[in-house]
Each structure stands twice: as structure tokens, then as C-alpha cells.
Design a protein around this motif. Structure first.
Motif, PDB file in Angstrom:
ATOM      1  N   HIS A   1       0.905  -1.174   0.006  1.00  0.00           N
ATOM      2  CA  HIS A   1       0.143   0.058   0.028  1.00  0.00           C
ATOM      3  C   HIS A   1       0.835   1.370  -0.114  1.00  0.00           C
ATOM      4  O   HIS A   1       0.635   2.183   0.790  1.00  0.00           O
ATOM      5  CB  HIS A   1      -1.042  -0.045   1.130  1.00  0.00           C
TER       6      HIS A   1
ATOM      7  N   ASP B   1      -1.624  -5.351  -4.010  1.00  0.00           N
ATOM      8  CA  ASP B   1      -2.053  -3.951  -3.385  1.00  0.00           C
ATOM      9  C   ASP B   1      -0.859  -3.110  -3.145  1.00  0.00           C
ATOM     10  O   ASP B   1      -0.432  -3.086  -1.838  1.00  0.00           O
ATOM     11  CB  ASP B   1      -2.998  -4.082  -2.187  1.00  0.00           C
TER      12      ASP B   1
ATOM     13  N   GLY C   1      -2.583   3.771  -1.179  1.00  0.00           N
ATOM     14  CA  GLY C   1      -2.448   3.909   0.199  1.00  0.00           C
ATOM     15  C   GLY C   1      -1.892   4.607   1.150  1.00  0.00           C
ATOM     16  O   GLY C   1      -2.043   5.133   2.355  1.00  0.00           O
TER      17      GLY C   1
END
Length: 583
Positions: A20, A74, A78
Motif C-alpha cells: 500500500h 495492493d 494507500g
């Protein structure tokens, strides 16, 4: 050595997931080193030090094969670092994405797509993919029309074994099917996403036929069977254990998506009786998974005969100076951005009194949440329903000053990484929800004045030391007011009075769309109805980022545009007075 004279070799596979956008051990919103209650450290710079130590240890054994390094997705969303190079200075302009730069420096062998890879659109994702020195895998990211994979489904890596034939390792990448819902605006009519179990059944035999002695799946899907989107899709969100149990030919799974730490989990395949080892390192680079596979030659072919998993903790090492050097300029640029002016606020907003009085600060959170959901529902069957939003007073110290406002100022109002959902609730469910929330207050008589600690943070059976602020929810209407009073002279469960929407008493069967964060919707706080309420919006967008985007786009925050006094505390119907002292 085995009885047949064959020697056993150990292949180590290292893994990260859910990075992230964390490259350094840094909290951009607090402008200091990252820390949490468990004193975890984060970021690829520390992961690199762990990886180097593992590689050095294995290299010291001249008979051991080179370890592999994988990621389970991912990666590019983030943090402000990730946001900056997607939105402020997009990598489509030619800048090397800091996460690509770091992962290339560390020397990854392959990575799987995560669902958040799609948040910034396909152009950013494809540019990031081209910047990597290793393949970005996604066997179930398929063309809308042909159903053929649009990312490499797998890669074969030949691992040299001194004095022996090499081990051919097949790495299959699978991503999360929820992308079809969460990033519908990005992928609809372009990409579709098959279930990880179904696509593993298709691709694992192909990887074996291509010559793989070992098959490792890097999957952006949690271990235990569940779906945040209910039955909106025919395939589950989290299904790694089911895949390992039902798809023969898998030796190990690097698990992602669930943000949990599972050092080692064994699942027995129902067809072969073989064990499969699963490992999930914690999010953000807090942990590095080590999957050890013991192999020996059976009739001239390498076969896995032993499996083991563990995790290493990033807080045990220093950052790798090579990774720091590669990323320092990007990091400094983002720190400057986070502390820079993105807009102005017409009057100061403070959350200091938010637990006991209607404040502009919490109304701002609710306004941004409700506005995002309402805009997304345009043209849907729910578009005509009234929109409400739910927020909790997370941080009494939070404030947005009058005048210049920075990214950090806005982020202080929303200190968690929650994403936004929209659900539908009836009027009677809304009343139940508010009654549950009102347990936060202690029962008192008279109108005070009281200190805040005499009224707030009441102990309950599930919070014997007092209900935390983050488990007290405040509701507000987007275009019309939702008004109610909380009578703290009454016992918990019968405190909500005068509940009305746009001046009319809320009917038991009246339908509302309610904007809510993923923590609450998934059951956090154990509120009634919300976990089972039909989900009508879920794009997995961070609420904090929506607030930052709002200020950046509009340039001005005007509390008069969204702040109205819609709820209040009363005692036997009369307003009460509370001071902050003692809170």
C-alpha cells in the motif's frame, strides 16, 4: 540424503503483500516515524534489509538454491507517496513510480495484481507494469469479450541447484474478483474477473504441463471463506484455503488482501492428500513471509516433500541505505506536498467537543461521505432515496484552522484508513442504530453543568472500561437534515426522541441510503443491522482521501455549506450543559 541416495534441497520463497505505497517507515500524516501500539515498522526499505539477510544466509550454503521473492498485491495505493505519483505528478508523465523503483532495487521475481492496483485507472496501472523488472501476474484479470488474460497468468523461474538439474518453479498470480464491484467505473466493459478457485483449476495444470516442478500461487485473496460484497458476485472474495483444498497441484500459497498475519497454515488437498502451506505476512511491509519447500528427486523429477512457513518482523532491522538513496528525493517531495496548502477554510473547525455536541468538523466528514455516495448512485434504483452518513469522533485533538489548510490538517480529522460503503437501512433500523450508539452516554439527571467524563464513554458489557469515542456514531443528512435528540436521563435503549428527516417523523418502513466506513459495515463495534444491510456502493475509496480530494478540488472549505445543529443531548427533554474539562 534419502534412502535412494538423492539429496534433499530447500527452496526458500520470500513474500510480501499489501504494501500500500509504504516505502519508508514514515507516517506522512503525522510527519514522523511510523509507530503503532505493537511498535511495528513498515516499508520496503526495511523489507530489503530482511531480504538481504535471508539471501546472504542461504548463499553461505553453496549447495542451496537461490531464494525467490514474490508479492501478493495492493502496491500502488494507500499513502500520500502513492497518491502523489498517481494524481499530483502521475507516472504516466515519465517518472519512475517509487514502489517500482524500490521493488526493482530489491529484486523481486514476480508480483500479483491487487484490487487497489486499479484505483487510479488502467493507464497508471499499465505504466507501473511497464516500469517493473519482473512480471505483474493476474490469470483471472480477463478481457471483457474474449475472457483471455490481459496480464501474464504465470511465470516459470529456473532455480539453479549446484550439481543437480535446476528446479523449475511456476508462479501463478491471481487477483481479487471484487474489483468488478469496487472499481466498476474503471473496468466495466473492459475487464472481468473470474473466481480464484475456478481460474486456478484452469491454470495450475497448464503451469505443470509447461514444466513446473513446483507451483506457488500468489493470490490477492484472504485465506478463510468470506465476501464483503455478500452475494453480489457468484464467486467469493476470500478463498485461498478453498483453492488449496480443491485444486490439485499447488505446493504453496502466498496470501494477500486480508491484512492479517498468518505465519503458517496447512490445508490438505482433497484430491491428492498432499499438504499445501499458506502464509500471509502482515500489511504495509511489517512482515516478510518465508516459505521453505524441501524437495527431492523422485524418478528424476523434483518433488516437494516438506513445507514450512514463518514470518520475519521488519522492526528488528534498520532500513536498507540503498533503497533509501533511491527514494529519498521522492520521499522529500511528498513530505513537502503533505505539508503544503491545498485550500483555505473560512472558519476554524475543531473536533474537541464532537462527542457531545453537533460540530462542523464531524459534519464535514459526513458531508464528504454522503456526497461521494450520492454522486455514485446517480442513475441507479437507489438514486431517489435520501442519503445519510455516519461518522465517529475519532480524534478530539483534530482541528482544521481558519485560513490555509494542508493535506495533514484534513487528514487529522480522519486518522484511520477506512474505506467508504453505502448501504440501505429502514427507518426502524435507523432508530435501533441510534439507540445502540447512544449507549455511549452515561445516565444522568438534571441539566448540569457536567464535565464531559461525567456523561461520555459509558461502560457497557462489551466495553467494561468505557465505550471509546470511535464506537460512538453520529448521523447526518446530506441534502436535508436528519434531526434527533438523545435523552441521557433515560436508560440506554430508549433515549432517541424526535427522530425526523426534513422535519417529518421518520417512518418505520422509510428507506435510506447510509454512507458508512468499512470497519463499521463489517461488524466493528457490533452495531445492529449494518453488517447485513444491502450494499449499494463499495468502490474501496479511502474516506480520508475523499476529504483531501474535496479540499483540493474546491479550494475552499466553508462550514456554512454543511454545518447545521441537527442533534443534541437533553435530560428529560431539557438541553444539558457540558464542559470539556475532565474529558
Amino acid at each position: 540424503m534419502t534412502d535412494g541416495g538423492e539429496r534433499t534441497v530447500r527452496l526458500t520463497v520470500m513474500g510480501t503483500t499489501d504494501l500500500h505505497g509504504n516505502a519508508f517507515n514514515w507516517d506522512y500524516f503525522k510527519n514522523t516515524q511510523y509507530d503503532d501500539a505493537a511498535h511495528n515498522d513498515i516499508g520496503l526499505a526495511k523489507i530489503s534489509t530482511l531480504v538481504t539477510a535471508v539471501r546472504d544466509r542461504i548463499a553461505a550454503d553453496r549447495h542451496a538454491p537461490r531464494p525467490l521473492l514474490l508479492d501478493a498485491g495492493d502496491t500502488i495505493q494507500g499513502t500520500p507517496l502513492a497518491y502523489y505519483f498517481a494524481k499530483i505528478e502521475p507516472i504516466t508523465g515519465g517518472h519512475l513510480h517509487p514502489m517500482a523503483a524500490a521493488m526493482n532495487e530489491i529484486g523481486y521475481d514476480a508480483a500479483a495484481l491487487g484490487n487497489h492496483e486499479f484505483n487510479y485507472g488502467l493507464d497508471i496501472l499499465r505504466k507501473f507494469q511497464r516500469q517493473l523488472d519482473f512480471p505483474l501476474l493476474g490469470a483471472n484479470a480477463q478481457d471483457w469479450t474474449t475472457c483471455l488474460p490481459v496480464f501474464p497468468p504465470y511465470v516459470l523461474k529456473k532455480v539453479h541447484v549446484p550439481g543437480e538439474k535446476p528446479i523449475t518453479v511456476g508462479i501463478l498470480g491471481l487477483t481479487n474478483t471484487g474489483i468488478a464491484i469496487w472499481d466498476k467505473a474503471v473496468v466495466e466493459h473492459k475487464l472481468k474477473f473470474g473466481g480464484i478457485v475456478e481460474l486456478a483449476k484452469l491454470w495450475v495444470p497448464r503451469v505443470r504441463r509447461a514444466g513446473a516442478d513446483v507451483v506457488i500461487v500468489s493470490a490477492h485473496s484472504g485465506i478463510d471463506l468470506s465476501s464483503s460484497y455478500g452475494d453480489a458476485l457468484p464467486v467469493p472474495e476470500n478463498a485461498c484455503a478453498l483453492m488449496a483444498e480443491t485444486v490439485p497441484g499447488i505446493d504453496a500459497v502466498l496470501v494477500g488482501h486480508a491484512h492479517t498475519e498468518v505465519a503458517e497454515r496447512f490445508v490438505t488437498n482433497m484430491t491428492t492428500g498432499e499438504q499445501v502451506v499458506l502464509s500471509e505476512p502482515l500489511k504495509w511491509g511489517m512482515r516478510l513471509s518465508l516459505i521453505d519447500l524441501d524437495l527431492e528427486k523422485v524418478r528424476g523429477q523434483w518433488k516437494v516433500v516438506g513445507r514450512h512457513g514463518q514470518v520475519l518482523n521488519a522492526n528488528t532491522v534498520a532500513a536498507d541505505p540503498k533503497v533509501v538513496a533511491v527514494l529519498q528525493k521522492d520521499h522529500d517531495k511528498v513530505i513537502e506536498y503533505v505539508n503544503s496548502k491545498i485550500g483555505t477554510c473560512k472558519e476554524a473547525m475543531s473536533a474537541a467537543t464532537a462527542p457531545w455536541e453537533d460540530t462542523a468538523a464531524l459534519d464535514f466528514v459526513n458531508f464528504v461521505q454522503g456526497d461521494a455516495v450520492a454522486k455514485a448512485l446517480a442513475g441507479t434504483p437507489q438514486a431517489s432515496l435520501p442519503v445519510l452518513a455516519i461518522a465517529a469522533p475519532f480524534n478530539r485533538q483534530a482541528a482544521i484552522p481558519a485560513g490555509d489548510v494542508s493535506v495533514r490538517d484534513v487528514a487529522g480529522l480522519y486518522i484511520f484508513d477506512n474505506t467508504l460503503l453505502g448501504v440501505t437501512l429502514s427507518g426502524s433500523q435507523l432508530k435501533d442504530y441510534l439507540e445502540f450508539s447512544a449507549q455511549y452516554f452515561k445516565q444522568v439527571s438534571g441539566t448540569g453543568p457536567f464535565t464531559s467524563d461525567q456523561v461520555t464513554n459509558a461502560p457497557t458489557s462489551t466495553a467494561p472500561n468505557g465505550t471509546p469515542d470511535y464506537n460512538y456514531d453520529i448521523l447526518g443528512g446530506l441534502t436535508k437534515p436528519l434531526t434527533y435528540k438523545i435523552d441521557v436521563a433515560k436508560p440506554a435503549g430508549s433515549r432517541i426522541t424526535d427522530l425526523a428527516y426534513d422535519g417529518l417523523v421518520v417512518a418505520a418502513d422509510q428507506q435510506f441510503v447510509v454512507a458508512v466506513n468499512n470497519y463499521r459495515q463489517s461488524g466493528g463495534g457490533n452495531y445492529p443491522h449494518i453488517k447485513t444491510a444491502p450494499v449499494v456502493y463499495n468502490r474501496q475509496v479511502e474516506i480520508r482521501q475523499l476529504m483531501i480530494d474535496y479540499v483540493t478540488t474546491t479550494g475552499t472549505v466553508d462550514p456554512a455549506a454543511f454545518h447545521t445543529g441537527d442533534w443534541s443531548l437533553v435530560s428529560a427533554g431539557a438541553p444539558i450543559v457540558i464542559s470539556a474539562s475532565g474529558g
